[in-house]
Write an enzyme that holds these catalytic residues in place. Structure first.
Site, PDB file in Angstrom:
ATOM      1  N   PRO A 128      43.372   1.202  -8.238  1.00  0.00           N
ATOM      2  CA  PRO A 128      43.194   2.357  -9.136  1.00  0.00           C
ATOM      3  C   PRO A 128      42.944   3.653  -8.363  1.00  0.00           C
ATOM      4  O   PRO A 128      43.436   4.708  -8.722  1.00  0.00           O
ATOM      5  CB  PRO A 128      41.994   1.963  -9.997  1.00  0.00           C
ATOM      6  N   ARG A 243      61.335   0.564   2.446  1.00  0.00           N
ATOM      7  CA  ARG A 243      61.770   1.713   1.634  1.00  0.00           C
ATOM      8  C   ARG A 243      63.280   1.821   1.566  1.00  0.00           C
ATOM      9  O   ARG A 243      63.840   2.238   0.548  1.00  0.00           O
ATOM     10  CB  ARG A 243      61.119   2.993   2.166  1.00  0.00           C
ATOM     11  N   GLN A 336      74.883  10.971 -20.543  1.00  0.00           N
ATOM     12  CA  GLN A 336      75.510  12.158 -21.130  1.00  0.00           C
ATOM     13  C   GLN A 336      76.984  11.889 -21.472  1.00  0.00           C
ATOM     14  O   GLN A 336      77.462  12.265 -22.542  1.00  0.00           O
ATOM     15  CB  GLN A 336      75.392  13.334 -20.141  1.00  0.00           C
ATOM     16  N   HIS A 338      78.285   9.100 -22.185  1.00  0.00           N
ATOM     17  CA  HIS A 338      78.331   8.190 -23.329  1.00  0.00           C
ATOM     18  C   HIS A 338      77.931   8.869 -24.649  1.00  0.00           C
ATOM     19  O   HIS A 338      78.055   8.254 -25.719  1.00  0.00           O
ATOM     20  CB  HIS A 338      77.392   7.001 -23.110  1.00  0.00           C
ATOM     21  N   GLY A 340      76.045  10.065 -27.876  1.00  0.00           N
ATOM     22  CA  GLY A 340      75.059   9.392 -28.738  1.00  0.00           C
ATOM     23  C   GLY A 340      74.955   7.906 -28.446  1.00  0.00           C
ATOM     24  O   GLY A 340      73.857   7.324 -28.491  1.00  0.00           O
ATOM     25  N   GLU A 363      56.857   2.054  -3.845  1.00  0.00           N
ATOM     26  CA  GLU A 363      56.980   2.028  -2.374  1.00  0.00           C
ATOM     27  C   GLU A 363      56.914   3.438  -1.772  1.00  0.00           C
ATOM     28  O   GLU A 363      57.591   3.757  -0.797  1.00  0.00           O
ATOM     29  CB  GLU A 363      58.217   1.236  -1.933  1.00  0.00           C
ATOM     30  N   GLY A 364      56.078   4.265  -2.400  1.00  0.00           N
ATOM     31  CA  GLY A 364      55.864   5.640  -1.950  1.00  0.00           C
ATOM     32  C   GLY A 364      56.657   6.610  -2.812  1.00  0.00           C
ATOM     33  O   GLY A 364      57.883   6.529  -2.871  1.00  0.00           O
ATOM     34  N   GLU A 367      57.190  12.447  -3.099  1.00  0.00           N
ATOM     35  CA  GLU A 367      56.307  13.373  -2.380  1.00  0.00           C
ATOM     36  C   GLU A 367      55.820  12.733  -1.075  1.00  0.00           C
ATOM     37  O   GLU A 367      55.744  13.387  -0.030  1.00  0.00           O
ATOM     38  CB  GLU A 367      55.119  13.766  -3.281  1.00  0.00           C
TER      39      GLU A 367
HETATM   40  N1  CAA Z   1      53.693   2.620  11.030  1.00  0.00           N
HETATM   41  C1  CAA Z   1      52.604   2.188  11.696  1.00  0.00           C
HETATM   42  N2  CAA Z   1      51.432   2.871  11.658  1.00  0.00           N
HETATM   43  C2  CAA Z   1      51.377   3.999  10.938  1.00  0.00           C
HETATM   44  C3  CAA Z   1      52.494   4.497  10.227  1.00  0.00           C
HETATM   45  C4  CAA Z   1      53.681   3.759  10.303  1.00  0.00           C
HETATM   46  N3  CAA Z   1      54.760   4.170   9.654  1.00  0.00           N
HETATM   47  N4  CAA Z   1      52.142   5.630   9.594  1.00  0.00           N
HETATM   48  C5  CAA Z   1      50.862   5.872   9.897  1.00  0.00           C
HETATM   49  N5  CAA Z   1      50.392   4.878  10.718  1.00  0.00           N
HETATM   50  C6  CAA Z   1      49.087   4.786  11.331  1.00  0.00           C
HETATM   51  C7  CAA Z   1      48.751   6.057  12.094  1.00  0.00           C
HETATM   52  O1  CAA Z   1      49.276   5.994  13.409  1.00  0.00           O
HETATM   53  C8  CAA Z   1      47.254   6.018  12.096  1.00  0.00           C
HETATM   54  O2  CAA Z   1      46.833   5.040  13.025  1.00  0.00           O
HETATM   55  P1  CAA Z   1      45.702   5.331  14.089  1.00  0.00           P
HETATM   56  O3  CAA Z   1      44.501   5.704  13.247  1.00  0.00           O
HETATM   57  O4  CAA Z   1      45.555   4.054  14.814  1.00  0.00           O
HETATM   58  O5  CAA Z   1      46.224   6.483  14.906  1.00  0.00           O
HETATM   59  C9  CAA Z   1      46.908   5.435  10.711  1.00  0.00           C
HETATM   60  O6  CAA Z   1      48.074   4.701  10.318  1.00  0.00           O
HETATM   61  C10 CAA Z   1      46.595   6.495   9.678  1.00  0.00           C
HETATM   62  O7  CAA Z   1      47.738   7.328   9.560  1.00  0.00           O
HETATM   63  P2  CAA Z   1      47.764   8.683   8.727  1.00  0.00           P
HETATM   64  O8  CAA Z   1      46.554   9.479   9.062  1.00  0.00           O
HETATM   65  O9  CAA Z   1      49.100   9.287   8.918  1.00  0.00           O
HETATM   66  O10 CAA Z   1      47.618   8.138   7.234  1.00  0.00           O
HETATM   67  P3  CAA Z   1      47.453   8.925   5.883  1.00  0.00           P
HETATM   68  O11 CAA Z   1      46.179   8.494   5.253  1.00  0.00           O
HETATM   69  O12 CAA Z   1      47.685  10.383   6.083  1.00  0.00           O
HETATM   70  O13 CAA Z   1      48.610   8.299   4.971  1.00  0.00           O
HETATM   71  C11 CAA Z   1      50.815   8.168   3.958  1.00  0.00           C
HETATM   72  C12 CAA Z   1      49.952   8.474   5.201  1.00  0.00           C
HETATM   73  C13 CAA Z   1      52.218   8.233   4.489  1.00  0.00           C
HETATM   74  C14 CAA Z   1      50.597   9.166   2.840  1.00  0.00           C
HETATM   75  C15 CAA Z   1      50.473   6.747   3.442  1.00  0.00           C
HETATM   76  O14 CAA Z   1      49.189   6.686   2.870  1.00  0.00           O
HETATM   77  C16 CAA Z   1      51.500   6.233   2.442  1.00  0.00           C
HETATM   78  O15 CAA Z   1      52.563   5.779   2.832  1.00  0.00           O
HETATM   79  N6  CAA Z   1      51.176   6.288   1.119  1.00  0.00           N
HETATM   80  C17 CAA Z   1      52.044   5.719   0.090  1.00  0.00           C
HETATM   81  C18 CAA Z   1      51.685   4.302  -0.168  1.00  0.00           C
HETATM   82  C19 CAA Z   1      52.816   3.508  -0.735  1.00  0.00           C
HETATM   83  O16 CAA Z   1      53.973   3.623  -0.313  1.00  0.00           O
HETATM   84  N7  CAA Z   1      52.494   2.627  -1.666  1.00  0.00           N
HETATM   85  C20 CAA Z   1      53.472   1.750  -2.211  1.00  0.00           C
HETATM   86  C21 CAA Z   1      52.810   0.509  -2.704  1.00  0.00           C
HETATM   87  S1  CAA Z   1      53.744  -0.951  -2.431  1.00  0.00           S
HETATM   88  C22 CAA Z   1      54.887  -1.033  -3.647  1.00  0.00           C
HETATM   89  O17 CAA Z   1      55.140  -0.111  -4.375  1.00  0.00           O
HETATM   90  C23 CAA Z   1      55.616  -2.329  -3.694  1.00  0.00           C
HETATM   91  C24 CAA Z   1      56.157  -2.653  -5.048  1.00  0.00           C
HETATM   92  O18 CAA Z   1      55.545  -3.352  -5.783  1.00  0.00           O
HETATM   93  C25 CAA Z   1      57.524  -2.219  -5.400  1.00  0.00           C
END
Ligand code: CAA
Length: 379
Positions: A128, A243, A336, A338, A340, A363-364, A367
């Site tokens: 959440p 992704r 569009q 198609h 109605g 999966e993100g 944004e």
């Molecule tokens: N690979 C490996 N490590 C990574 C990385 C990557 N791509 N990106 C960041 N890291 C590491 C960094 O190196 C850092 O490590 P250290 O502390 O050891 O240096 C640590 O992770 C923290 O990194 P950031 O400070 O960059 O992290 P952040 O808090 O700013 O977050 C973000 C970055 C990209 C926004 C991330 O939070 C994100 O991807 N958010 C989206 C989450 C998401 O995709 N959720 C999807 C859920 S799953 C799903 O949807 C499946 C489904 O059911 C379909």
């Protein structure tokens, strides 16, 4: 540069296309209406080696390349968004991290049955309070003897109530933020692991998007995937790879809608001729076809980079950002065209339109993809 696909890639695509047309397309509308989890189809996909596609044969997978895998997701998504996301999640965010980060014992116990299609996989990160801010995970796992004791909730988990094996991101040290996160392999039926609500969604309605509840759930420390405190990195690396799969799904949904729009434009007559004879419709179709093609190239390039052992973080995010956007636009145009009829449930474009939207979110979000791309670009 070679744009040709290999014989093996084309063979996989044609096999999956034939399967999707015969076994999934006839029931896709019904699955969407009922929201029933498509177990029969998933089992058949297991027997066709679609549930461990890039897992090496040594671990009972199909051992094929990522481009073939992307083509397979596209073919399934072309007829059914729900089935394609179940398949993509199983392969990309459950099999893949267990293969990449698991010990041989974990691969034997969990990966082999997943890759054989005997068990279904899931991935639980979102909570959440931890959506785009994935590092804010608060589900705690406290080591007690040889077991972690889990407490907390996960939400929006694809196949959540159905999956046999889940990779779950937990906090093993709440004081350390992202450096306190770890990944655990959790099995269905473990005492203390139950389900909350199943979401009533706009699209991909048969994929059992479920809340998971952990109440003093004990998981053996043997189930720790990778190192303690490295769960965030593991999750991010997993999502980097997965992704492009959601991008392939978006391409499939868009292609499915485009196919329907072309068919309809040839059949539907207004003002005394098929609407496809009008330039307004022709230009829409031309734009739609160009967008789908461009998105597919981005997906295949990301997969090619992964297959080549090169860095693909940015390209995977780009593929998802672009493919999900054009899927929304293309499915909108298909409705569009198609008119109605496209607004009714008698035509598949209405479903494609609803299915496309989620590819900009899970999966993100778009944004988050922009954040990932910008960070890589500014590196
Ligand atoms: N690979 C490996 N490590 C990574 C990385 C990557 N791509 N990106 C960041 N890291 C590491 C960094 O190196 C850092 O490590 P250290 O502390 O050891 O240096 C640590 O992770 C923290 O990194 P950031 O400070 O960059 O992290 P952040 O808090 O700013 O977050 C973000 C970055 C990209 C926004 C991330 O939070 C994100 O991807 N958010 C989206 C989450 C998401 O995709 N959720 C999807 C859920 S799953 C799903 O949807 C499946 C489904 O059911 C379909």
């Amino acid at each position: 540069m070679n744009f040709d696909h290999t014989k093996e890639q084309l063979m996989v695509r044609n096999m999956v296309r034939a399967f999707a047309e015969k076994e999934i397309k006839p029931v896709a509308q019904e699955l969407d209406a009922s929201g029933e989890f498509p177990w029969e189809i998933i089992r058949k996909m297991g027997s066709l080696n679609l549930m461990g596609m890039t897992v090496p044969q040594e671990w009972s997978g199909a051992g094929i390349d990522d481009i073939s895998y992307m083509m397979a997701i596209e073919e399934i998504a072309k007829v059914c968004g729900s089935t394609s996301v179940i398949m993509a999640v199983h392969n990309s965010v459950c099999c893949y991290p267990i293969y990449k980060f698991g010990t041989d014992a974990q691969k034997e116990q969990f990966l082999r049955p997943l890759a054989k299609g005997q068990k279904l996989g899931g991935f639980a990160l979102t909570e959440p309070g931890a959506g785009s801010d994935a590092g804010a995970v608060r589900t705690s796992a406290v080591l007690n003897g040889d077991e972690y004791v889990l407490n907390g909730n996960k939400i929006f988990i694809t196949s959540g109530s159905e999956a046999d094996i889940l990779v779950v991101i937990v906090s093993t040290d709440l004081s350390k933020g992202t450096k306190g996160l770890s990944a655990l392999i959790v099995e269905k039926g473990t005492p203390g692991f139950t389900y909350g609500s199943i979401e009533d969604k706009m699209g991909v309605r048969a994929s059992a998007t479920t809340e998971l509840v952990f109440e003093n759930c004990r998981i053996s420390k043997e189930n720790l995937l990778g190192e303690e405190g490295r769960g965030f990195n593991l999750g991010m690396a997993t999502l980097d790879a997965s992704r492009m799969g959601i991008a392939a799904q978006a391409v499939g949904i868009a292609q499915g809608a485009l196919n329907e729009a072309v068919k309809y434009a040839k059949e539907r007559e207004q003002f005394g001729r098929p609407i496809g004879k009008f330039q307004a419709i022709q230009w829409m179709l031309a734009e739609m076809a160009t967008k789908v093609s461009a998105a597919r190239f981005l997906v295949h390039r990301a997969a090619w980079l992964k297959d080549s052992g090169k860095n693909f973080t940015k390209e995977s995010a780009m593929a998802k950002l672009y493919a999900s956007r054009i899927a929304r636009e293309v499915t909108n145009d298909a409705v569009q065209i198609h008119g109605g009829y496209g607004y009714t449930k008698d035509y598949a474009v209405e479903r494609f339109y609803r299915e496309a939207k989620i590819t900009e979110i899970y999966e993100g979000t778009s944004e988050v993809q922009r954040m990932v791309i910008a960070r890589e670009a500014l590196r």
